[in-house]
Design a protein around this motif. Structure first.
Motif, PDB file in Angstrom:
ATOM      1  N   ALA A  28      41.947  38.651  35.024  1.00 49.78           N
ATOM      2  CA  ALA A  28      40.552  38.746  35.191  1.00 49.78           C
ATOM      3  C   ALA A  28      40.209  38.802  36.608  1.00 49.78           C
ATOM      4  O   ALA A  28      39.492  38.039  37.133  1.00 49.78           O
ATOM      5  N   ARG A  86      37.929  40.470  38.730  1.00 50.60           N
ATOM      6  CA  ARG A  86      36.580  40.650  38.208  1.00 50.60           C
ATOM      7  C   ARG A  86      36.449  42.036  37.620  1.00 50.60           C
ATOM      8  O   ARG A  86      36.438  43.030  38.314  1.00 50.60           O
ATOM      9  N   THR A  92      34.181  30.320  38.904  1.00 51.84           N
ATOM     10  CA  THR A  92      34.846  31.619  38.854  1.00 51.84           C
ATOM     11  C   THR A  92      34.549  32.434  40.100  1.00 51.84           C
ATOM     12  O   THR A  92      35.452  32.986  40.737  1.00 51.84           O
ATOM     13  N   CYS A 124      37.574  32.875  42.820  1.00 51.77           N
ATOM     14  CA  CYS A 124      38.093  34.242  42.946  1.00 51.77           C
ATOM     15  C   CYS A 124      37.845  34.809  44.339  1.00 51.77           C
ATOM     16  O   CYS A 124      38.693  35.503  44.890  1.00 51.77           O
ATOM     17  N   GLU A 130      38.851  33.827  32.277  1.00 52.13           N
ATOM     18  CA  GLU A 130      38.990  35.101  32.965  1.00 52.13           C
ATOM     19  C   GLU A 130      40.078  35.965  32.318  1.00 52.13           C
ATOM     20  O   GLU A 130      39.945  37.179  32.228  1.00 52.13           O
TER      21      GLU A 130
END
Length: 210
Positions: free
Chosen positions: A4, A6, A28, A32, A73
């Motif tokens: 994941a 994004r 998240t 990230c 994710e």
């Protein structure tokens, strides 16, 4: 190969939804973008608009919050990526050839921060089996579906070939993160085409060239 990374921006503002939703969206985004170790719980709760006690009540610890983010994710990325491969009716080779156009779309997203699983393993103690286990669980699910597609396309040895495809995917993700060049997807597509040409029956190669 993961994840994941994004695939899409967070759904809604960081402060919309339940406290748990807000904490997960904030964590998240921050993990990230900035890295897990660079972000403390104070930054997460400030972005989410919650109390620190709420974070600990819901997740117990930062470590469990990290694990939950990775699990969430991973599911989101697999739904996006594998769903894109399987969309509509198409021969197996054609579905395999969607891999790098999909990744290229992701690489061009301004929220592309690389694979959170690869990033997390890179940040943590290399003997930390907790993060590695989450990463391998995610990777196995992706590999299993790609292996099925390769077998459906007629690959002579799909069990070995799928790991070569996985290396191309992981390499492209890391290279795109480092170079910020979305054209890495095109390079990956050419490499995958050559790999499939050498591993699939002649009828599949001819069909792909039409």
């Amino acid at each position: 190969m993961t994840g994941a990374l994004r695939a899409a921006p967070p759904a809604g503002p960081l402060r919309a939804g339940t406290p748990r939703d807000r904490l997960l969206r904030a964590a998240t985004e921050l993990f990230c973008r900035h890295g897990i170790h660079a972000v403390g719980v104070d930054a997460v709760v400030a972005a989410a608009g919650t109390a620190k006690a709420t974070l600990y009540k819901l997740f117990g610890s930062k470590e469990r919050l990290v694990e939950t983010v990775l699990e969430q994710e991973g599911r989101a990325w697999r739904d996006w990526f594998l769903g894109g491969l399987e969309a509509g009716e198409a021969p197996a080779r054609e579905r395999l050839e969607r891999i790098f156009p999909l990744l290229g779309t992701w690489f061009r997203d301004e929220r592309f921060y690389g694979c959170p699983f690869i990033n997390a393993v890179g940040e943590h103690d290399k003997r930390d089996d907790r993060i590695r286990a989450l990463t391998l669980a995610h990777k196995r699910q992706v590999i299993a579906r790609l292996r099925d597609l390769l077998a459906e396309a007629g690959a002579r040895d799909p069990d070995s070939l799928v790991h070569e495809v996985g290396l191309l995917i992981d390499g492209a993700i890391v290279t795109a993160l480092v170079t910020r060049d979305p054209e890495v997807g095109r390079v990956g597509a050419r490499a995958l085409a050559s790999l499939l040409d050498g591993a699939l029956p002649a009828r599949e190669r001819r069909a792909a060239a039409v």
